[in-house]
Design a protein around this motif. Structure first.
Motif, PDB file in Angstrom:
ATOM      1  N   ILE A  93       7.383 -12.063  -8.898  1.00 51.45           N
ATOM      2  CA  ILE A  93       6.507 -10.462  -8.242  1.00 51.45           C
ATOM      3  C   ILE A  93       6.712 -10.985  -6.834  1.00 51.45           C
ATOM      4  O   ILE A  93       6.646  -9.450  -6.769  1.00 51.45           O
ATOM      5  N   CYS A  94       7.239 -11.379  -6.420  1.00 50.06           N
ATOM      6  CA  CYS A  94       8.396 -10.748  -4.940  1.00 50.06           C
ATOM      7  C   CYS A  94       9.037 -10.280  -5.456  1.00 50.06           C
ATOM      8  O   CYS A  94       9.289  -8.971  -4.625  1.00 50.06           O
ATOM      9  N   LYS A  95      10.058 -10.511  -5.616  1.00 50.22           N
ATOM     10  CA  LYS A  95      10.970  -8.772  -6.422  1.00 50.22           C
ATOM     11  C   LYS A  95      10.558  -7.704  -6.960  1.00 50.22           C
ATOM     12  O   LYS A  95      10.932  -6.780  -6.130  1.00 50.22           O
ATOM     13  N   TRP A  96       9.665  -7.765  -7.123  1.00 53.35           N
ATOM     14  CA  TRP A  96       8.375  -6.440  -7.674  1.00 53.35           C
ATOM     15  C   TRP A  96       8.189  -6.434  -6.938  1.00 53.35           C
ATOM     16  O   TRP A  96       8.554  -4.853  -6.600  1.00 53.35           O
ATOM     17  N   ALA A  97       7.649  -6.642  -5.636  1.00 47.36           N
ATOM     18  CA  ALA A  97       7.181  -5.758  -4.821  1.00 47.36           C
ATOM     19  C   ALA A  97       7.853  -5.657  -3.910  1.00 47.36           C
ATOM     20  O   ALA A  97       7.715  -4.417  -2.766  1.00 47.36           O
ATOM     21  N   ALA A  98       9.139  -6.172  -3.347  1.00 43.50           N
ATOM     22  CA  ALA A  98      10.365  -5.894  -2.698  1.00 43.50           C
ATOM     23  C   ALA A  98      10.849  -4.294  -2.769  1.00 43.50           C
ATOM     24  O   ALA A  98      11.126  -4.100  -2.004  1.00 43.50           O
ATOM     25  N   GLY A  99      11.215  -4.677  -4.410  1.00 37.02           N
ATOM     26  CA  GLY A  99      11.631  -3.256  -5.350  1.00 37.02           C
ATOM     27  C   GLY A  99      10.334  -1.981  -4.582  1.00 37.02           C
ATOM     28  O   GLY A  99      11.027  -1.085  -5.139  1.00 37.02           O
ATOM     29  N   LEU A 100       9.794  -2.567  -4.075  1.00 36.33           N
ATOM     30  CA  LEU A 100       8.260  -0.868  -4.326  1.00 36.33           C
ATOM     31  C   LEU A 100       8.325  -1.111  -3.083  1.00 36.33           C
ATOM     32  O   LEU A 100       7.889   0.090  -2.131  1.00 36.33           O
ATOM     33  N   GLY A 101       9.196  -1.758  -1.982  1.00 33.44           N
ATOM     34  CA  GLY A 101       9.609  -1.320  -0.131  1.00 33.44           C
ATOM     35  C   GLY A 101       8.821  -2.203   0.476  1.00 33.44           C
ATOM     36  O   GLY A 101       8.920  -2.010   1.769  1.00 33.44           O
ATOM     37  N   TYR A 102       8.107  -3.356  -0.165  1.00 37.17           N
ATOM     38  CA  TYR A 102       6.976  -3.696   1.120  1.00 37.17           C
ATOM     39  C   TYR A 102       7.889  -5.117   1.870  1.00 37.17           C
ATOM     40  O   TYR A 102       9.112  -5.121   1.259  1.00 37.17           O
ATOM     41  N   LYS A 103       7.586  -5.560   2.804  1.00 36.72           N
ATOM     42  CA  LYS A 103       8.398  -6.436   3.397  1.00 36.72           C
ATOM     43  C   LYS A 103       7.234  -7.987   3.506  1.00 36.72           C
ATOM     44  O   LYS A 103       8.327  -8.626   3.910  1.00 36.72           O
ATOM     45  N   GLY A 104       6.640  -7.748   2.760  1.00 37.93           N
ATOM     46  CA  GLY A 104       5.443  -8.882   3.163  1.00 37.93           C
ATOM     47  C   GLY A 104       4.807  -9.060   1.879  1.00 37.93           C
ATOM     48  O   GLY A 104       3.988  -8.067   1.923  1.00 37.93           O
ATOM     49  N   VAL A 105       4.030 -10.133   1.595  1.00 33.99           N
ATOM     50  CA  VAL A 105       3.300 -10.841   0.745  1.00 33.99           C
ATOM     51  C   VAL A 105       2.137 -11.788   1.632  1.00 33.99           C
ATOM     52  O   VAL A 105       2.602 -12.367   1.937  1.00 33.99           O
ATOM     53  N   GLN A 106       1.586 -11.588   0.864  1.00 33.58           N
ATOM     54  CA  GLN A 106       0.163 -12.665   0.381  1.00 33.58           C
ATOM     55  C   GLN A 106       0.131 -13.180  -0.996  1.00 33.58           C
ATOM     56  O   GLN A 106      -0.711 -13.094  -1.071  1.00 33.58           O
ATOM     57  N   LEU A 107      -0.080 -14.555  -0.198  1.00 28.76           N
ATOM     58  CA  LEU A 107       0.045 -15.587  -1.183  1.00 28.76           C
ATOM     59  C   LEU A 107      -0.964 -16.103  -1.816  1.00 28.76           C
ATOM     60  O   LEU A 107      -1.941 -16.575  -0.793  1.00 28.76           O
ATOM     61  N   PRO A 108      -1.618 -15.962  -3.199  1.00 26.95           N
ATOM     62  CA  PRO A 108      -2.402 -15.898  -3.189  1.00 26.95           C
ATOM     63  C   PRO A 108      -2.756 -17.798  -4.281  1.00 26.95           C
ATOM     64  O   PRO A 108      -1.500 -18.428  -4.101  1.00 26.95           O
ATOM     65  N   THR A 109      -3.482 -18.418  -3.259  1.00 35.18           N
ATOM     66  CA  THR A 109      -3.571 -19.753  -3.224  1.00 35.18           C
ATOM     67  C   THR A 109      -4.402 -20.927  -4.768  1.00 35.18           C
ATOM     68  O   THR A 109      -4.382 -21.696  -4.694  1.00 35.18           O
ATOM     69  N   LEU A 110      -4.884 -19.786  -5.378  1.00 34.67           N
ATOM     70  CA  LEU A 110      -6.125 -20.305  -6.489  1.00 34.67           C
ATOM     71  C   LEU A 110      -5.484 -20.622  -7.773  1.00 34.67           C
ATOM     72  O   LEU A 110      -5.841 -21.873  -8.619  1.00 34.67           O
ATOM     73  N   ASP A 111      -3.840 -19.748  -7.640  1.00 33.62           N
ATOM     74  CA  ASP A 111      -3.165 -20.138  -9.179  1.00 33.62           C
ATOM     75  C   ASP A 111      -1.754 -21.042  -8.294  1.00 33.62           C
ATOM     76  O   ASP A 111      -0.627 -20.202  -7.894  1.00 33.62           O
ATOM     77  N   ALA A 112      -1.485 -22.259  -8.965  1.00 30.83           N
ATOM     78  CA  ALA A 112      -0.672 -23.142  -8.686  1.00 30.83           C
ATOM     79  C   ALA A 112       0.904 -22.143  -8.746  1.00 30.83           C
ATOM     80  O   ALA A 112       1.879 -22.830  -8.343  1.00 30.83           O
ATOM     81  N   ARG A 113       0.797 -21.262  -9.691  1.00 22.31           N
ATOM     82  CA  ARG A 113       2.759 -20.821 -10.236  1.00 22.31           C
ATOM     83  C   ARG A 113       3.053 -20.421  -8.796  1.00 22.31           C
ATOM     84  O   ARG A 113       4.081 -19.780  -8.670  1.00 22.31           O
ATOM     85  N   PHE A 114       2.114 -19.999  -8.274  1.00 22.49           N
ATOM     86  CA  PHE A 114       2.268 -19.228  -6.614  1.00 22.49           C
ATOM     87  C   PHE A 114       2.757 -20.527  -5.512  1.00 22.49           C
ATOM     88  O   PHE A 114       3.526 -20.248  -5.150  1.00 22.49           O
TER      89      PHE A 114
END
Length: 106
Positions: A27-48
């Motif tokens: 999902i980070c690679k996907w977001a970066a590919g869209l031009g984003y520079k930062g991410v807000q991590l969801p903390t309710l899902d241990a996959r992240f």
């Protein structure tokens, strides 16, 4: 305002069971590919991010940061929106919110 890095994206609205939305790395690679520079991590899902592990292990926390940084992104925030709602829930909504609460706290 020279220290602000952005734009950033709230990942919780996209997480799911299919790629690229099912793991932190993809999902980070996907977001970066869209031009984003930062991410807000969801903390309710241990996959992240597993908050318990992050609290107990700096090595684990550094690994999470490394995964995000490897995609060219920064962690802007940890999202605790649902957990925050559970703290102040009115008993009338108790059963409705059980779906968000870890089983041990229902």
């Amino acid at each position: 305002m020279t220290t602000i890095k952005g734009p950033a994206i709230f990942l919780a609205q996209f997480i799911g069971d299919t790629a690229p939305f099912n793991s932190l790395e993809s999902i980070c690679k996907w977001a970066a590919g869209l031009g984003y520079k930062g991410v807000q991590l969801p903390t309710l899902d241990a996959r992240f991010i597993d908050l318990q592990k992050a609290a107990e292990s700096k090595t684990y926390a550094d690994e999470i940061k490394g995964i995000v940084n490897a995609a060219g992104l920064e962690i802007t925030e940890l999202s605790t929106h649902l957990q925050g709602q559970l703290v102040a829930v009115n008993p009338v909504y108790d059963q409705l919110f059980d779906g968000f609460a870890p089983e041990a706290y229902r």
